[in-house]
Design a protein around this motif. Structure first.
Motif, PDB file in Angstrom:
ATOM      1  N   ASP A   1       0.819  -1.219   0.000  1.00  0.00           N
ATOM      2  CA  ASP A   1       0.000   0.000   0.000  1.00  0.00           C
ATOM      3  C   ASP A   1       0.854   1.272   0.000  1.00  0.00           C
ATOM      4  O   ASP A   1       0.352   2.361   0.216  1.00  0.00           O
ATOM      5  N   TYR A   2       2.149   1.118  -0.226  1.00  0.00           N
ATOM      6  CA  TYR A   2       3.005   2.301  -0.357  1.00  0.00           C
ATOM      7  C   TYR A   2       2.972   2.796  -1.798  1.00  0.00           C
ATOM      8  O   TYR A   2       2.849   1.996  -2.729  1.00  0.00           O
ATOM      9  N   THR A   3       3.114   4.091  -1.983  1.00  0.00           N
ATOM     10  CA  THR A   3       3.351   4.598  -3.335  1.00  0.00           C
ATOM     11  C   THR A   3       4.799   4.265  -3.675  1.00  0.00           C
ATOM     12  O   THR A   3       5.613   4.066  -2.760  1.00  0.00           O
ATOM     13  N   PRO A   4       5.133   4.190  -4.975  1.00  0.00           N
ATOM     14  CA  PRO A   4       6.525   3.864  -5.335  1.00  0.00           C
ATOM     15  C   PRO A   4       7.518   4.814  -4.672  1.00  0.00           C
ATOM     16  O   PRO A   4       8.595   4.384  -4.233  1.00  0.00           O
ATOM     17  N   GLU A   5       7.142   6.110  -4.543  1.00  0.00           N
ATOM     18  CA  GLU A   5       8.057   7.088  -3.943  1.00  0.00           C
ATOM     19  C   GLU A   5       8.259   6.775  -2.463  1.00  0.00           C
ATOM     20  O   GLU A   5       9.378   6.803  -1.958  1.00  0.00           O
ATOM     21  N   GLU A   6       7.138   6.502  -1.774  1.00  0.00           N
ATOM     22  CA  GLU A   6       7.225   6.191  -0.339  1.00  0.00           C
ATOM     23  C   GLU A   6       8.103   4.968  -0.113  1.00  0.00           C
ATOM     24  O   GLU A   6       8.954   4.938   0.775  1.00  0.00           O
ATOM     25  N   GLU A   7       7.877   3.972  -0.945  1.00  0.00           N
ATOM     26  CA  GLU A   7       8.623   2.734  -0.759  1.00  0.00           C
ATOM     27  C   GLU A   7      10.117   2.943  -1.022  1.00  0.00           C
ATOM     28  O   GLU A   7      10.951   2.448  -0.278  1.00  0.00           O
TER      29      GLU A   7
ATOM     30  N   LYS B   1      -4.538  10.579   4.892  1.00  0.00           N
ATOM     31  CA  LYS B   1      -5.430  10.748   3.746  1.00  0.00           C
ATOM     32  C   LYS B   1      -6.351   9.554   3.496  1.00  0.00           C
ATOM     33  O   LYS B   1      -6.630   8.769   4.385  1.00  0.00           O
ATOM     34  N   SER B   2      -6.747   9.424   2.233  1.00  0.00           N
ATOM     35  CA  SER B   2      -7.809   8.517   1.829  1.00  0.00           C
ATOM     36  C   SER B   2      -7.656   7.060   2.291  1.00  0.00           C
ATOM     37  O   SER B   2      -8.588   6.484   2.823  1.00  0.00           O
ATOM     38  N   GLY B   3      -6.492   6.461   2.080  1.00  0.00           N
ATOM     39  CA  GLY B   3      -6.336   5.031   2.288  1.00  0.00           C
ATOM     40  C   GLY B   3      -6.360   4.585   3.738  1.00  0.00           C
ATOM     41  O   GLY B   3      -6.272   3.401   4.012  1.00  0.00           O
ATOM     42  N   GLN B   4      -6.479   5.515   4.658  1.00  0.00           N
ATOM     43  CA  GLN B   4      -6.254   5.187   6.051  1.00  0.00           C
ATOM     44  C   GLN B   4      -7.190   4.105   6.590  1.00  0.00           C
ATOM     45  O   GLN B   4      -6.756   3.174   7.254  1.00  0.00           O
ATOM     46  N   VAL B   5      -8.469   4.217   6.250  1.00  0.00           N
ATOM     47  CA  VAL B   5      -9.447   3.288   6.788  1.00  0.00           C
ATOM     48  C   VAL B   5      -9.106   1.868   6.352  1.00  0.00           C
ATOM     49  O   VAL B   5      -9.081   0.939   7.153  1.00  0.00           O
ATOM     50  N   ASP B   6      -8.769   1.724   5.043  1.00  0.00           N
ATOM     51  CA  ASP B   6      -8.435   0.408   4.512  1.00  0.00           C
ATOM     52  C   ASP B   6      -7.240  -0.187   5.238  1.00  0.00           C
ATOM     53  O   ASP B   6      -7.224  -1.356   5.596  1.00  0.00           O
ATOM     54  N   VAL B   7      -6.252   0.679   5.479  1.00  0.00           N
ATOM     55  CA  VAL B   7      -5.032   0.214   6.126  1.00  0.00           C
ATOM     56  C   VAL B   7      -5.345  -0.337   7.508  1.00  0.00           C
ATOM     57  O   VAL B   7      -4.868  -1.388   7.903  1.00  0.00           O
ATOM     58  N   LEU B   8      -6.206   0.361   8.228  1.00  0.00           N
ATOM     59  CA  LEU B   8      -6.497  -0.058   9.593  1.00  0.00           C
ATOM     60  C   LEU B   8      -7.370  -1.306   9.622  1.00  0.00           C
ATOM     61  O   LEU B   8      -7.275  -2.120  10.526  1.00  0.00           O
TER      62      LEU B   8
END
Lengths: 203, 399
Positions: free
Chosen positions: A185-191, B10-17
């Motif tokens: 779930d990381y963006t390529p930059e974050e990773e 941001k947006s993806g937070q809920v999914d991550v949790l």
């Protein structure tokens, strides 16, 4: 399961408490015999396994059920399959006296019923058995982990958790994701930034 | 560095949790599995997913590893290369392949300064104050969080009482400095150049950690002053408090955290040595057994509430403080072939690890170390890594 057998007698009710309260003399009738009593476990796919009552006590879930008086007939374990239960029963037999659970059991019982189960360090044989026991593929290992969780069996949990941890050591990030079925779930930059930060872990 | 704190908004937070730690396993079982993975692999685990990264710096992770006796202690060393530049090294004493590794991405400010304090609290390594040529002593605080492998800036130390450059010499040739709005005479002392703020505690000061608090006070040779003051840092709040007490004597050579108290070890005056203690429960300084102050001579370490000192006055001799009799007893000598003085010492469980010049390292088990010809036998040793390195301080972080 505990709800299956309604109407436990008052003496059985008392039995669950001595462990914490330290007043032990009341034993459940089932355990009173002290001999080699066996109980029958029934898997979700209707396979039945005989297991020494004292071996079954390695599982807190089974122990509670036995103390609640569920041990007279075959004890249904609907979320365990036959092959998984067969392995678990074999592990319980081999782990007799294993300190990973025997310590806990000795604390709960005061009548010397488990005196033959004096904790002993796992022998080389037991360790060899454990290694063999978890030499299975990922799905089978996860089945065993879920069984350990359901049965609340410390020894089984210990062996299977170790195996899962061992499996991912020396894996790359991608391999770990694949093994545990995880999405990146990381963006390529974050990773990229994170990998740079941890560069020395990848050497 | 910024990525450490910003993303999960941001947006993806809920999914991550909501997603499980490991698909197909309950989270508490997944945690039990992951917590068993040795610390040297944690960098890889953090890169797997955001949820894992968050897990690895959580209190839940720390307490799970602690509960199941899975915690590992790593040793961190602050070194100076050729008296010019600092470097920070880390070492895993329990690894099969023992070697010192240089920490990366260190803020440049932490590389050039000298006279900094170096302490660890929880998973964080603090680098405080210091000064360098062309820079007055500073109040800056940096920390490295080992649980996320990143550096960040902390709350600066309490307002330094800078030497006011304008008032350095007055008409009589006496220096003055401004402390708040009060001017103080420096009594005609010859000021060093560059000028390190004499009354501040930003450079060559002393520190110790007790519980989850960091204590600092002026070091020895900081000149005349009316009161010795001390500051306390709370890492949870990231804030400082300042205190002063007439009973805290000057010329503190080091602070030691022992038995729930802070001991101040003072620079010996002729043959007279002195120690004080601070009890945080009543916030008060008292006199202490002066014999303990003999440990001004060398680096000290505490193993299970027992104080050890490496006396380097002639060779390197490990000494143990005996509280009951109030004196120092010899444990044994260290081979000068294995570790080169000057040394620093840290503890890993019941093992004392001695780190000398060039990061030469030996480990001595305080219970089991045999003596051969009066020399303590080490449980392992590492040769010198780089002869240009001097070890200034060593600390441990357990995760």
């Amino acid at each position: 399961m505990s709800s299956g057998d309604s109407g436990p007698s008052s003496s059985k009710q008392l039995v669950q408490q001595p462990a914490a309260a330290g007043r032990s003399p009341n034993q459940p009738p089932l355990l009173g015999a002290g001999g080699r009593k066996v109980i029958v476990l029934k898997s979700g796919d209707e396979e039945e396994f005989e297991v020494d009552l004292l071996d079954a006590m390695q599982s807190r879930t089974l122990r509670r059920a036995i103390e609640d008086g569920c041990g007279d007939g075959p004890m249904p374990l609907p979320n365990l399959t036959g092959p998984v239960l067969a392995k678990v029963v074999e592990l319980f037999r081999r782990h007799r006296g294993d300190p990973r659970w025997a310590d806990e059991l000795q604390e709960t019982e005061k009548e010397g019923m488990f005196k033959d189960y004096a904790p002993q360090k796992p022998t080389a044989e037991v360790k060899g058995f454990d290694r063999e026991f978890v030499s299975v593929d990922r799905d089978a290992l996860f089945d065993l982990l879920r069984a350990a969780n359901f049965l609340e069996a410390p020894g089984l949990l210990d062996v299977t958790c170790d195996a899962a941890a061992d499996a991912v050591m020396n894996m790359t990030v991608e391999e770990v994701r694949e093994y545990f079925g995880l999405v990146n779930d990381y963006t390529p930059e974050e990773e990229a930034a994170l990998r740079k930060q941890h560069e020395w872990a990848f050497q | 560095m910024a990525s450490a704190s910003s993303p999960p908004q941001k947006s993806g937070q809920v999914d991550v949790l909501d997603s499980p730690l490991i698909s197909g396993l309950p989270d508490d079982i997944a945690l039990l599995c992951l917590a068993r993975i040795p610390r040297r692999y944690h960098g890889i685990l953090r890169c797997v997913s955001k949820k894992w990264k968050a897990l690895l710096c959580s209190e839940e992770w720390r307490s799970c590893r602690q509960r199941h006796d899975l915690q590992e202690t790593w040793i961190y060393a602050l070194c100076r290369r050729n008296k010019r530049r600092n470097c920070y090294y880390v070492f895993d004493p329990n690894s099969d392949r023992r070697s010192w590794t240089c920490l990366q991405s260190v803020p440049p400010q932490c590389l050039k300064r000298e006279g900094m304090a170096f302490e660890t609290i929880g998973s964080k390594l603090y680098v405080l104050g210091g000064c360098s040529w062309g820079e007055d002593s500073t109040d800056e605080v940096y920390f490295y969080d080992a649980s996320i492998n990143t550096w960040a800036k902390g709350c600066p130390m309490p307002t330094p009482r800078y030497i006011d450059q304008k008032h350095l010499t007055d008409s009589k040739g006496f220096g003055t400095l401004t402390k708040g709005n009060t001017k103080m005479s420096l009594g005609g002392r010859v000021l060093p150049i560059p000028i390190f703020s004499e009354e501040g505690k930003r450079c060559y000061f002393v520190s110790a950690v007790l519980g989850d608090r960091l204590y600092t006070t002026d070091g020895a040779g900081m000149g005349s002053k009316t009161f010795q003051t001390w500051d306390t840092y709370d890492p949870c709040l990231d804030s400082w408090t300042s205190n002063q007490d007439r009973k805290l004597a000057a010329d503190v050579q080091k602070l030691i955290s022992l038995d729930g108290k802070i001991y101040s070890i003072h620079e010996p005056n002729h043959e007279f040595h002195y120690a004080g203690t601070f009890d945080p429960t009543d916030n008060d300084w008292e006199h202490s057994n002066s014999e303990i102050a003999l440990c001004w001579r060398g680096p000290t370490v505490i193993v299970d509430e027992i104080l050890y000192m490496l006396d380097e006055t002639s060779g390197a001799k490990l000494m143990r403080w005996q509280e009951e009799t109030g004196d120092w007893v010899s444990v044994g000598r260290l081979s000068p072939l294995l570790v080169k003085p000057p040394c620093q010492v840290v503890a890993n469980g019941r093992t004392i690890i001695v780190i000398g010049k060039g990061l030469s390292t030996i480990a001595v088990d305080v219970d089991k170390a045999a003596k051969v010809g009066g020399m303590l036998v080490s449980s392992f040793s590492l040769p010198e890594l780089d002869s240009d390195l001097s070890v200034l301080s060593c600390k441990t972080i357990t995760i």
